[in-house]
Design a protein around this motif. Structure first.
Motif: not given
Length: 207
Positions: A43-45, A83-89, A100-106, A118-126
């Motif tokens: 969704x929302x490509x 999900x998550x979509x992976x790619x290179x820019x 890129x990850x979709x979680x509900x509306x985010x 890349x796989x070692x990065x920690x992600x969090x929402x606040x």
């Protein structure tokens, strides 16, 4: 030097919807990117492609790039559209790896010039509260993640966030994205010495 960048899009915000559906939006994307957008079930490509380009741009700024964001100059190659979509820019001779990850509306995306890291990065929402300052809340959240109560967060040139340990001559790579009171925080939890010439220039001379 390993750098990271991130981006977040709240798909419920009207301004985001208007930006990504406006007339002529296709001029910011290659034919291959538009073909992906038309064929994928993700969704929302278009929004996903945009966050990948924005995340790569933040990486590029840390490597000394000083031009405004021009999404048409960033080419995305999708590796997996699950999900998550992976790619290179790709931008000129630079390559940035993204998820890129979709979680509900985010939609959230993180990028790095080091594919292995890349796989070692920690992600969090606040979600910010109204009872303390923004920086204090961000630091508190990161401190819990890194188990470190001696952190200093500041901004340098191009609004780049820098996270250092005030008791040591070290820093960690970090990227922040915010919309309204929600923040997306990405951290590469590897302490790097500020003693080398490149890091000193990146962290201090560019203020």
């Amino acid at each position: 030097m390993t750098v990271i960048g991130n981006d977040m899009l709240d798909l419920t915000i009207p301004a985001n919807k208007n930006t990504l559906t406006r007339k002529g939006i296709n001029k910011f994307f290659t034919s291959g990117e538009m073909e992906f957008a038309q064929k994928t079930s993700f969704p929302h490509p278009i929004a996903c492609l945009w966050t990948m380009k924005e995340s790569a741009y933040k990486c590029l700024l840390k490597l000394g790039h000083n031009k405004a964001f021009s999404p048409a100059k960033f080419s995305v190659q999708i590796i997996s559209d699950r999900n998550p979509i992976s790619g290179k820019v790709i931008y000129d001779n630079h390559v940035f790896w993204c998820k890129c990850t979709k979680d509900k509306h985010l939609l959230t995306c993180v990028a790095s010039n080091d594919q292995i890291k890349l796989d070692k990065i920690k992600n969090m929402n606040l979600r910010l509260s109204e009872y303390s300052g923004k920086s204090e809340q961000i630091i508190s959240r990161i401190s819990k993640c890194l188990h470190n109560n001696h952190l200093v967060l500041r901004k340098i040139k191009n609004n780049i966030p820098v996270l250092t340990d005030k008791l040591k001559n070290q820093y960690v790579e970090i990227s922040l994205s915010g919309e309204n009171k929600l923040y997306f925080i990405s951290i590469l939890p590897e302490w790097v010495s500020i003693n080398n010439k490149y890091s000193k220039g990146y962290l201090y001379e560019s203020q």
